[in-house]
Design a protein around this motif. Structure first.
Motif, PDB file in Angstrom:
ATOM      1  N   LEU A   4      -3.131  -7.838 -11.666  1.00 23.63           N
ATOM      2  CA  LEU A   4      -2.275  -7.042 -10.793  1.00 23.63           C
ATOM      3  C   LEU A   4      -2.304  -7.695  -9.420  1.00 23.63           C
ATOM      4  O   LEU A   4      -3.292  -7.615  -8.700  1.00 23.63           O
ATOM      5  N   GLN A   5      -1.240  -8.393  -9.095  1.00 25.23           N
ATOM      6  CA  GLN A   5      -1.164  -9.126  -7.843  1.00 25.23           C
ATOM      7  C   GLN A   5      -0.059  -8.517  -6.985  1.00 25.23           C
ATOM      8  O   GLN A   5       1.124  -8.707  -7.251  1.00 25.23           O
ATOM      9  N   LEU A   6      -0.483  -7.766  -5.982  1.00 25.14           N
ATOM     10  CA  LEU A   6       0.440  -7.063  -5.098  1.00 25.14           C
ATOM     11  C   LEU A   6       0.212  -7.436  -3.643  1.00 25.14           C
ATOM     12  O   LEU A   6       0.534  -6.668  -2.745  1.00 25.14           O
ATOM     13  N   GLY A   7      -0.340  -8.591  -3.410  1.00 23.74           N
ATOM     14  CA  GLY A   7      -0.589  -9.050  -2.047  1.00 23.74           C
ATOM     15  C   GLY A   7       0.702  -9.343  -1.305  1.00 23.74           C
ATOM     16  O   GLY A   7       1.741  -9.622  -1.906  1.00 23.74           O
ATOM     17  N   ARG A   8       0.635  -9.232   0.020  1.00 21.15           N
ATOM     18  CA  ARG A   8       1.743  -9.570   0.918  1.00 21.15           C
ATOM     19  C   ARG A   8       3.005  -8.754   0.645  1.00 21.15           C
ATOM     20  O   ARG A   8       4.098  -9.290   0.569  1.00 21.15           O
ATOM     21  N   ASN A   9       2.833  -7.449   0.492  1.00 14.13           N
ATOM     22  CA  ASN A   9       3.973  -6.587   0.213  1.00 14.13           C
ATOM     23  C   ASN A   9       4.188  -5.487   1.250  1.00 14.13           C
ATOM     24  O   ASN A   9       5.037  -4.647   1.071  1.00 14.13           O
ATOM     25  N   LYS A  10       3.373  -5.463   2.290  1.00 18.02           N
ATOM     26  CA  LYS A  10       3.468  -4.448   3.335  1.00 18.02           C
ATOM     27  C   LYS A  10       3.217  -3.031   2.811  1.00 18.02           C
ATOM     28  O   LYS A  10       3.720  -2.066   3.349  1.00 18.02           O
ATOM     29  N   PHE A  11       2.420  -2.915   1.729  1.00 14.74           N
ATOM     30  CA  PHE A  11       2.007  -1.598   1.272  1.00 14.74           C
ATOM     31  C   PHE A  11       1.106  -0.981   2.330  1.00 14.74           C
ATOM     32  O   PHE A  11       0.358  -1.691   3.001  1.00 14.74           O
ATOM     33  N   HIS A  12       1.153   0.325   2.488  1.00 12.50           N
ATOM     34  CA  HIS A  12       0.310   1.001   3.466  1.00 12.50           C
ATOM     35  C   HIS A  12      -0.265   2.270   2.861  1.00 12.50           C
ATOM     36  O   HIS A  12       0.179   2.714   1.804  1.00 12.50           O
ATOM     37  N   GLY A  13      -1.260   2.803   3.535  1.00  9.46           N
ATOM     38  CA  GLY A  13      -1.921   4.010   3.046  1.00  9.46           C
ATOM     39  C   GLY A  13      -3.203   3.664   2.323  1.00  9.46           C
ATOM     40  O   GLY A  13      -3.700   2.546   2.403  1.00  9.46           O
ATOM     41  N   PRO A  14      -3.741   4.618   1.553  1.00 10.69           N
ATOM     42  CA  PRO A  14      -5.011   4.384   0.862  1.00 10.69           C
ATOM     43  C   PRO A  14      -4.822   3.562  -0.415  1.00 10.69           C
ATOM     44  O   PRO A  14      -3.726   3.492  -0.975  1.00 10.69           O
ATOM     45  N   VAL A  15      -5.907   2.952  -0.863  1.00  9.95           N
ATOM     46  CA  VAL A  15      -5.920   2.304  -2.169  1.00  9.95           C
ATOM     47  C   VAL A  15      -5.901   3.423  -3.209  1.00  9.95           C
ATOM     48  O   VAL A  15      -6.741   4.315  -3.169  1.00  9.95           O
ATOM     49  N   PRO A  16      -4.941   3.420  -4.129  1.00  4.80           N
ATOM     50  CA  PRO A  16      -4.848   4.514  -5.108  1.00  4.80           C
ATOM     51  C   PRO A  16      -6.085   4.620  -5.993  1.00  4.80           C
ATOM     52  O   PRO A  16      -6.548   3.618  -6.547  1.00  4.80           O
ATOM     53  N   THR A  17      -6.603   5.818  -6.132  1.00  6.77           N
ATOM     54  CA  THR A  17      -7.775   6.030  -6.989  1.00  6.77           C
ATOM     55  C   THR A  17      -7.445   5.747  -8.452  1.00  6.77           C
ATOM     56  O   THR A  17      -8.330   5.386  -9.222  1.00  6.77           O
ATOM     57  N   GLN A  18      -6.194   5.859  -8.834  1.00  8.91           N
ATOM     58  CA  GLN A  18      -5.779   5.649 -10.218  1.00  8.91           C
ATOM     59  C   GLN A  18      -5.996   4.208 -10.683  1.00  8.91           C
ATOM     60  O   GLN A  18      -6.024   3.952 -11.887  1.00  8.91           O
ATOM     61  N   LEU A  19      -6.162   3.282  -9.746  1.00 11.47           N
ATOM     62  CA  LEU A  19      -6.441   1.903 -10.145  1.00 11.47           C
ATOM     63  C   LEU A  19      -7.714   1.813 -10.972  1.00 11.47           C
ATOM     64  O   LEU A  19      -7.865   0.917 -11.793  1.00 11.47           O
ATOM     65  N   ALA A  31      -4.424  -8.094  -1.159  1.00 10.12           N
ATOM     66  CA  ALA A  31      -4.621  -8.707   0.149  1.00 10.12           C
ATOM     67  C   ALA A  31      -3.333  -8.742   0.959  1.00 10.12           C
ATOM     68  O   ALA A  31      -2.230  -8.732   0.424  1.00 10.12           O
ATOM     69  N   THR A  32      -3.518  -8.780   2.265  1.00  7.50           N
ATOM     70  CA  THR A  32      -2.436  -8.941   3.231  1.00  7.50           C
ATOM     71  C   THR A  32      -1.381  -7.847   3.080  1.00  7.50           C
ATOM     72  O   THR A  32      -0.185  -8.109   2.912  1.00  7.50           O
ATOM     73  N   ASN A  33      -1.835  -6.625   3.113  1.00  9.81           N
ATOM     74  CA  ASN A  33      -0.990  -5.446   3.196  1.00  9.81           C
ATOM     75  C   ASN A  33      -1.454  -4.680   4.429  1.00  9.81           C
ATOM     76  O   ASN A  33      -2.114  -5.252   5.288  1.00  9.81           O
ATOM     77  N   THR A  34      -1.135  -3.429   4.527  1.00  8.54           N
ATOM     78  CA  THR A  34      -1.661  -2.601   5.616  1.00  8.54           C
ATOM     79  C   THR A  34      -2.345  -1.361   5.034  1.00  8.54           C
ATOM     80  O   THR A  34      -2.128  -0.249   5.486  1.00  8.54           O
ATOM     81  N   LEU A  35      -3.154  -1.595   4.006  1.00  4.63           N
ATOM     82  CA  LEU A  35      -3.893  -0.499   3.386  1.00  4.63           C
ATOM     83  C   LEU A  35      -4.958  -0.007   4.354  1.00  4.63           C
ATOM     84  O   LEU A  35      -5.505  -0.785   5.133  1.00  4.63           O
ATOM     85  N   ALA A  36      -5.236   1.278   4.310  1.00  4.31           N
ATOM     86  CA  ALA A  36      -6.193   1.871   5.244  1.00  4.31           C
ATOM     87  C   ALA A  36      -7.072   2.872   4.494  1.00  4.31           C
ATOM     88  O   ALA A  36      -6.858   3.132   3.323  1.00  4.31           O
TER      89      ALA A  36
END
Length: 91
Positions: A4-19, A31-36
């Motif tokens: 699952l490669q979702l780097g550099r997509n400007k995703f924001h918010g928390p890392v989903p627990t469902q992962l 990597a390289t998103n704005t996850l917090a």
């Protein structure tokens, strides 16, 4: 799902627990998103992970002790975040 490669997509918010339900996942690249916020403890359920890339986000807090369950991990990238505390001995 193994990769699952979702780097550099400007995703924001928390890392989903469902992962944590993706038990066969070997590579997780966020990597390289704005996850917090903190990493969810469910990350410890990803015991097949060999690569975890969370660099260049805004992740905070201490690393969950559940990360000690990632026994197959050989690539861990956490730089440019806002983690606190010491590096755990299980890493």
């Amino acid at each position: 799902l193994q990769y699952l490669q979702l780097g550099r997509n400007k995703f924001h918010g928390p890392v989903p627990t469902q992962l944590g339900n993706l038990l066969r996942l070997e590579v997780l690249d966020l990597a390289t998103n704005t996850l917090a916020t903190r990493l969810p403890t469910s990350i410890g359920g990803l015991t097949a992970l060999t690569s975890l890339r969370l660099a260049e986000n805004g992740l905070t807090g201490t690393l969950p002790t559940e990360m000690g369950m990632l026994v197959n991990l050989n690539d861990l990238q956490l730089y440019i975040n806002k983690f606190t505390g010491n590096i755990p001995t299980y890493l």
